[in-house]
Design an enzyme around this catalytic site. Structure first.
Site, PDB file in Angstrom:
ATOM      1  CD  GLU A 161      -4.442  -3.227  -1.872  1.00 37.26           C
ATOM      2  OE1 GLU A 161      -4.233  -2.788  -3.007  1.00 37.26           O
ATOM      3  OE2 GLU A 161      -4.157  -2.601  -0.843  1.00 37.26           O
ATOM      4  CD  GLU A 318      -0.708  -3.901   1.028  1.00 38.43           C
ATOM      5  OE1 GLU A 318      -0.695  -2.757   0.559  1.00 38.43           O
ATOM      6  OE2 GLU A 318      -0.922  -4.919   0.356  1.00 38.43           O
TER       7      GLU A 318
HETATM    8  C1  GLA Z   1      -1.408  -1.939  -2.448  1.00 39.03           C
HETATM    9  C2  GLA Z   1      -0.878  -3.317  -2.798  1.00 39.03           C
HETATM   10  C3  GLA Z   1       0.586  -3.455  -2.558  1.00 39.03           C
HETATM   11  C4  GLA Z   1       1.309  -2.202  -2.958  1.00 39.03           C
HETATM   12  C5  GLA Z   1       0.745  -1.027  -2.203  1.00 39.03           C
HETATM   13  C6  GLA Z   1       1.459   0.271  -2.468  1.00 39.03           C
HETATM   14  O1  GLA Z   1      -1.831  -1.806  -1.181  1.00 39.03           O
HETATM   15  O2  GLA Z   1      -1.549  -4.354  -2.143  1.00 39.03           O
HETATM   16  O3  GLA Z   1       1.040  -4.543  -3.334  1.00 39.03           O
HETATM   17  O4  GLA Z   1       1.144  -1.990  -4.315  1.00 39.03           O
HETATM   18  O5  GLA Z   1      -0.576  -0.858  -2.622  1.00 39.03           O
HETATM   19  O6  GLA Z   1       0.902   1.332  -1.732  1.00 39.03           O
END
Ligand code: GLA
Length: 682
Positions: A161, A318
């Protein structure tokens, strides 16, 4: 049209083709060795076939500058491979270890106020730090060399991210990099001074070294400086992505590289339209924000991600099985939502459904964040729903590799307009760009009409109707494209605060909406934003908020679709439509929200000859999304309500049934509350 062979689409390993990928972030380094065996046993039981590994493992892999510990990671890679689970291996650079920040505190980001973001959480690094880059690329090289030939390695996951917490850094490193970026953009200081309108407030620069990021200032910093800093910050992270990617490609040319985007409500900093071509396949993370438009927003984000991917399959890297931990109040998903949310992403082109994370943490900041395997263990509704989802994804194997079936209407989404329209020192500070776009999307969903959410640079010429909400930044070439589009028979719709500035955030003079004045055939001398609780009534029965315009019609051919019937502009046009050849250009001068946009959109769609593909009784109750191959079409029917919906009027062979139970049912005649059915037509 979808390009059948984009240069950049390289899916993780042949083994993943022909099925949908299913899995999670896997953080075995949070657990003792004996837990891993249970992990892989339960992963197999659930149907997991891919995991993202080592995302936050830098401090474990490289405990000090000169020591490396790969034994545990070798074991996990081997264990996963032995169990048929592929690995999307992170480069582990997302969060630097304490020894690195202690030795080099000058890699830490600095806020606009000059505060350092200290270690202790995560992602505390400057995107432009040469020192950070040197250490990070060293790790990437070692990782790539070590796992180059490992049979579990399916893809590389660059960092994590990018920009989640560190997109805006105002440090001296950022200042230096910003100046280089500006030199490349403008060439000369004269051009920069002109673009930034520095004659205003004595801001004229006489040397590049005088230029800074827009740090905390006495009052509004220069708006073009702010806009350029947003562009630069997105580009700086993209440049970092390229650096890791190029190194990975040099060492493992056959392994595709991605990074997880955050196309979702709250993430504004990264212009993913300019990032998508940098990765071998697009990956996205999405989290639901509870509220009346939660599901619409999920669909909107998935739709936009599908178009960033050029209509091709993408990877949902995710989302959550249930509650997150970072909202003010973190509510659990209701029965059926885990499956419905997952399949809504698949409906919009995802060929992978993954979660954060596999096993819910016992300690750390995310211990209250849901996971595939919750604190309660495998004997839990969450794990049973996860297993059902695995079965549904198996049944949907025929969908793998199919592309989105284009709609006939599109909504344009433009990061520059998002950034610029919400800047300070504007007629209102209440305007929310993405919300306006989402409201139009909700109106389409309510009418049961499919619509594609496209980055503004994408080809929109083949669409019958294009909605460009708050298209605020309109460079000259875009004016030409939009004008040609309408003149060529397209139906263009735009709204308040569109067409106002060029790429330098300079006003298009002569009356608003500036660049779009001629094509719309209207002229506005002054903006009329509304105070927070003010509303205006329109004569078609809808209510406006936020904004109004005092419209003069300059082309007698312009039709008025609705008039203001209250407020300062009573008796003046509120919504207009100008015929342009076989096409038209419509203007909506106030904020109507999803309910108010519905009748307006209905009229605009009818004039453009567009209709719902759903039977009248279920329009609005069900979202329809379509994917296709050369030989088959897949209809995804997603229940947007908490009531059952009768699907008997829709033909097709059911791959996934209509219940919240994700079983392949032969008769998907009734869609359960929050249920999803997938029908195949050949
Ligand atoms: C982000 C991060 C993850 C986690 C999620 C929690 O997407 O990439 O490591 O922290 O948020 O929602």
């Amino acid at each position: 049209m979808v390009d059948p062979h984009p240069r950049w689409l390289r899916w993780p390993s042949e083994a993943q083709r022909g099925r949908l990928a299913f899995g999670a972030d896997y953080n075995p380094d949070q657990w003792p060795r004996e837990v891993w065996d249970e992990d892989v046993r339960l992963m197999r039981a659930a149907g997991v076939n891919v995991v993202s590994l080592a995302i936050f493992s830098w401090a474990r892999i490289q405990p000090t500058e000169d020591t490396w510990d790969f034994g545990w990671l070798d074991d996990v890679m081997d264990l996963l491979h032995a169990n048929g689970i592929a690995v999307d291996l992170a480069t582990a650079t997302a969060s630097p270890p304490p020894w690195l920040t202690a030795k080099h505190p000058d890699i830490l980001p600095v806020t606009a106020n000059g505060e350092t973001l200290w270690p202790g959480a995560r992602q505390h690094w400057r995107p432009t730090s040469p020192i950070f880059r040197e250490y990070a690329l060293r790790l990437v090289r070692v990782m790539a060399q070590r796992y180059a030939g490992h049979p579990a390695l399916a893809a590389w996951h660059v960092s994590n991210e990018l920009g989640c917490h560190n997109v805006y850094d105002y440090s001296d490193d950022a200042a230096r990099a910003f100046r280089s970026w500006l030199r490349a953009r403008y060439g000369t200081l004269d051009k920069l001074n002109e673009a930034w309108a520095t004659s205003f407030w004595a801001q004229r620069y006489s040397a590049w070294e005088q230029i800074l990021p827009p740090r905390l200032a006495a009052t509004h910093p220069n708006p073009t400086q702010q806009l350029d800093f947003k562009r630069f910050s997105s580009d700086a992270l993209r440049d970092y992505l390229r650096a890791e990617r190029d190194l990975l490609r040099a060492i493992t040319p056959d392994v595709p590289v991605t990074t997880n985007f955050m196309v979702m409500a709250e993430t504004k900093g990264m212009d993913y339209a300019s990032w998508a071509a940098e990765v071998d396949f697009v990956a996205n993370d999405h989290y639901v924000r509870p509220g009346p438009q939660a599901l619409d927003e999920l669909s909107f984000s998935a739709n936009l991600t599908g178009h960033l991917a050029g209509g091709h399959p993408w990877f949902l890297m995710e989302h959550s099985t249930s509650a997150v931990n970072w909202q003010p109040i973190n509510i659990a998903k209701r029965s059926g939502e885990l499956l419905r949310d997952s399949l809504t992403h698949v409906a919009h082109g995802a060929d992978a459904v993954c979660f954060f994370q596999w096993r819910q943490s016992a300690g750390g900041a995310e211990k209250y964040h849901s996971a595939m395997l919750p604190h309660a263990g495998a004997d839990s509704d969450v794990f049973r729903s996860v297993t059902q989802l695995g079965q549904a994804l198996d049944a949907l194997a025929p969908v793998a590799g199919s592309v989105r079936r284009p709609a006939r209407a599109a909504i344009l989404f433009d990061w520059n307009s998002w950034w610029a329209s919400e800047a300070d020192s504007h007629p209102t500070s209440r305007l929310r760009y993405r919300q306006e776009a989402l409201d139009w999307y909700s109106a389409f969903l309510t009418l049961g009409v499919r619509v594609d959410v496209l980055p503004a640079a994408a080809a929109f010429e083949n669409y019958d109707l294009v909605v460009a909400p708050v298209l605020h930044v309109v460079p000259a070439p875009l004016v030409e494209r939009l004008t040609r589009y309408a003149a060529g028979g397209g139906h263009l719709v735009t709204t308040y605060f569109s067409g106002i500035v060029n790429e330098h955030d300079h006003i298009w003079l002569g009356g608003y909406p500036g660049a779009l004045r001629d094509i719309l055939g209207v002229r506005i001398e002054e903006f009329s934003p509304l105070l927070d609780h003010d509303t205006v009534e329109l004569d078609n029965g809808v209510t406006g908020t936020l904004w109004t315009d005092r419209i003069d019609l300059v082309d007698p051919a312009v039709e008025v679709l609705a008039w203001y019937k209250s407020g300062e502009h009573t008796g003046r046009p509120a919504i207009t439509r100008r015929p342009v050849g076989d096409g038209s250009a419509a203007y909506v001068s106030t904020r109507l929200g999803p309910a108010g946009l519905r009748p307006v959109l209905e009229e605009l769609l009818a004039a453009a000859g567009l209709h719902s593909e759903l039977p009248a009784e279920i329009r609005g109750h069900v979202e329809l999304a379509m994917r296709e191959t050369d030989v088959a079409q897949f209809l995804f029917l997603i229940n947007r309500t908490d009531e059952p919906v009768d699907l008997s009027a829709i033909d097709g062979e059911p791959l996934v049934g209509a219940g919240t139970e994700a079983t392949a049912s032969p008769e998907p005649l009734t869609l359960a509350p929050r249920g999803v059915a997938v029908l195949r037509r050949t």
